[in-house]
Design a protein around this motif. Sequence first.
Motif, short mmCIF file in Angstrom:
data_model
loop_
_atom_site.label_atom_id
_atom_site.label_comp_id
_atom_site.label_asym_id
_atom_site.label_seq_id
_atom_site.Cartn_x
_atom_site.Cartn_y
_atom_site.Cartn_z
N THR A 127 55.57 42.96 40.30
CA THR A 127 55.17 41.56 40.25
C THR A 127 53.79 41.59 41.04
O THR A 127 53.16 42.48 41.73
CB THR A 127 56.15 40.82 40.90
OG1 THR A 127 56.14 41.05 42.47
CG2 THR A 127 57.45 41.13 40.47
N MET A 128 53.25 40.21 40.68
CA MET A 128 52.00 39.92 41.39
C MET A 128 52.09 39.94 42.81
O MET A 128 51.05 40.33 43.59
CB MET A 128 51.37 38.57 40.88
CG MET A 128 51.04 38.41 39.28
SD MET A 128 50.18 36.93 38.99
CE MET A 128 51.91 35.99 38.84
N ASP A 129 53.39 39.38 43.41
CA ASP A 129 53.33 39.47 44.94
C ASP A 129 53.34 40.82 45.31
O ASP A 129 52.81 41.23 46.38
CB ASP A 129 54.71 38.77 45.09
CG ASP A 129 54.48 37.15 44.94
OD1 ASP A 129 53.42 36.50 45.18
OD2 ASP A 129 55.66 36.53 44.92
N ASP A 169 46.69 32.25 39.85
CA ASP A 169 47.30 33.28 40.04
C ASP A 169 45.96 34.53 40.02
O ASP A 169 45.97 35.59 40.86
CB ASP A 169 48.19 33.98 38.88
CG ASP A 169 49.27 32.98 38.82
OD1 ASP A 169 49.74 32.77 39.78
OD2 ASP A 169 49.81 33.12 37.61
N ALA A 170 45.15 34.23 39.26
CA ALA A 170 43.99 35.21 39.02
C ALA A 170 43.09 35.30 40.54
O ALA A 170 42.77 36.46 41.11
CB ALA A 170 42.68 34.98 37.82
N VAL A 171 42.91 33.95 40.72
CA VAL A 171 42.15 33.94 42.14
C VAL A 171 42.91 34.69 43.29
O VAL A 171 42.53 35.25 44.33
CB VAL A 171 41.85 32.44 42.47
CG1 VAL A 171 41.42 32.33 44.00
CG2 VAL A 171 40.96 31.81 41.36
N ARG A 172 44.26 34.43 43.41
CA ARG A 172 44.97 34.73 44.43
C ARG A 172 45.03 36.57 44.36
O ARG A 172 45.16 37.25 45.65
CB ARG A 172 46.54 34.28 44.41
CG ARG A 172 47.21 34.63 45.78
CD ARG A 172 48.78 33.82 45.54
NE ARG A 172 49.40 33.89 44.43
CZ ARG A 172 50.48 34.74 44.06
NH1 ARG A 172 50.73 35.40 45.15
NH2 ARG A 172 51.10 34.84 43.12
N LEU A 173 45.36 37.10 43.19
CA LEU A 173 45.18 38.52 43.15
C LEU A 173 43.96 39.19 43.47
O LEU A 173 43.93 40.18 44.28
CB LEU A 173 45.56 38.77 41.42
CG LEU A 173 46.88 38.68 41.14
CD1 LEU A 173 46.90 38.87 39.57
CD2 LEU A 173 47.75 39.72 41.65
N ARG A 174 42.78 38.60 43.09
CA ARG A 174 41.61 39.15 43.45
C ARG A 174 41.11 39.01 44.81
O ARG A 174 40.66 39.93 45.67
CB ARG A 174 40.46 38.47 42.70
CG ARG A 174 40.52 38.84 41.09
CD ARG A 174 40.03 40.23 40.97
NE ARG A 174 38.76 40.97 41.54
CZ ARG A 174 38.75 41.82 42.28
NH1 ARG A 174 39.57 42.39 42.91
NH2 ARG A 174 37.33 41.92 42.58
N MET A 208 42.24 42.53 31.06
CA MET A 208 42.90 43.81 31.25
C MET A 208 44.23 43.33 32.00
O MET A 208 45.34 44.00 31.59
CB MET A 208 42.11 44.78 32.35
CG MET A 208 41.05 45.29 31.55
SD MET A 208 39.97 46.48 32.84
CE MET A 208 41.28 47.47 32.78
N MET A 209 44.29 42.32 32.52
CA MET A 209 45.71 42.10 33.31
C MET A 209 46.61 41.42 32.36
O MET A 209 47.68 41.80 32.05
CB MET A 209 45.39 40.77 34.36
CG MET A 209 44.64 41.72 35.49
SD MET A 209 45.83 42.92 36.26
CE MET A 209 47.03 41.99 37.24
#
Length: 233
Positions: free
Chosen positions: A192-194, A166-171, A154-155
């Motif tokens: 943004t992700m941040d 990135d995926a680990v940090r987001l979750r 989905m991302m």
Amino acid sequence: MNRQHQKQNPFSGGKDPLDDYLDKAESGLNESRGEKPRIPRDSRFKRFLKVGLIITAIFLVFRGVGNLPFAPFNSTFTTITTGQPSADLLDRMGARMTEMGYGEFTHDQLRELRSDGLTATFVSQVRGLGYEDLTLDEAKLLAAANVSSTFLAMMTELGYDLTIEDAVRLRRGGVTANYTSRVHDLGYTDVTMDQLIRLQRIGVTTNLIERLQSEREGEISMEEIIRYRISNQ
């Protein structure tokens, strides 16, 4: 003896009229109290015997099913009944992991992987999303951070080219694909992700964003939303 004066002895055979009268009286009293008629002992025994036969039949059926040569069902049956994956399931998982290039695994190693939330299906799904070089350590990181293949898919659909980190940090930051999609729907497709992580950390809900947009007639930037939330905590 004159037939007119001949009387039948009440105790010579059949039920005593007095006992019959008392039984009827007791039955009527039980019905008036709402009590159920007493079940004769032989009927209760028959019911008990019937229940026992049914339980035995079910046990024998499931015992026979557990020995069927149909591997997928047999493995599922063993996992459900024992709480542990069957040897057949572990063999198939090990074969799939070896096929994907992760080497050989013992059953104990495979059980440990499964206890960490890592399965061959999960690894295969992640690799299918473009992460063909996924290492076993990276797969463990994803599983530990509760990164599902659905989240990654989905991302990616929303335009994010995520690395494993990135995926680990987001979750770990509490970001979900559903939340990200709703933020995009409100017009912030370049978030943004941040910013997503920051929004989650300070508790910015999509309802808050909608309210601020309504108050500012839609003219409010993401940074302004973040500053507003910080100043009103």
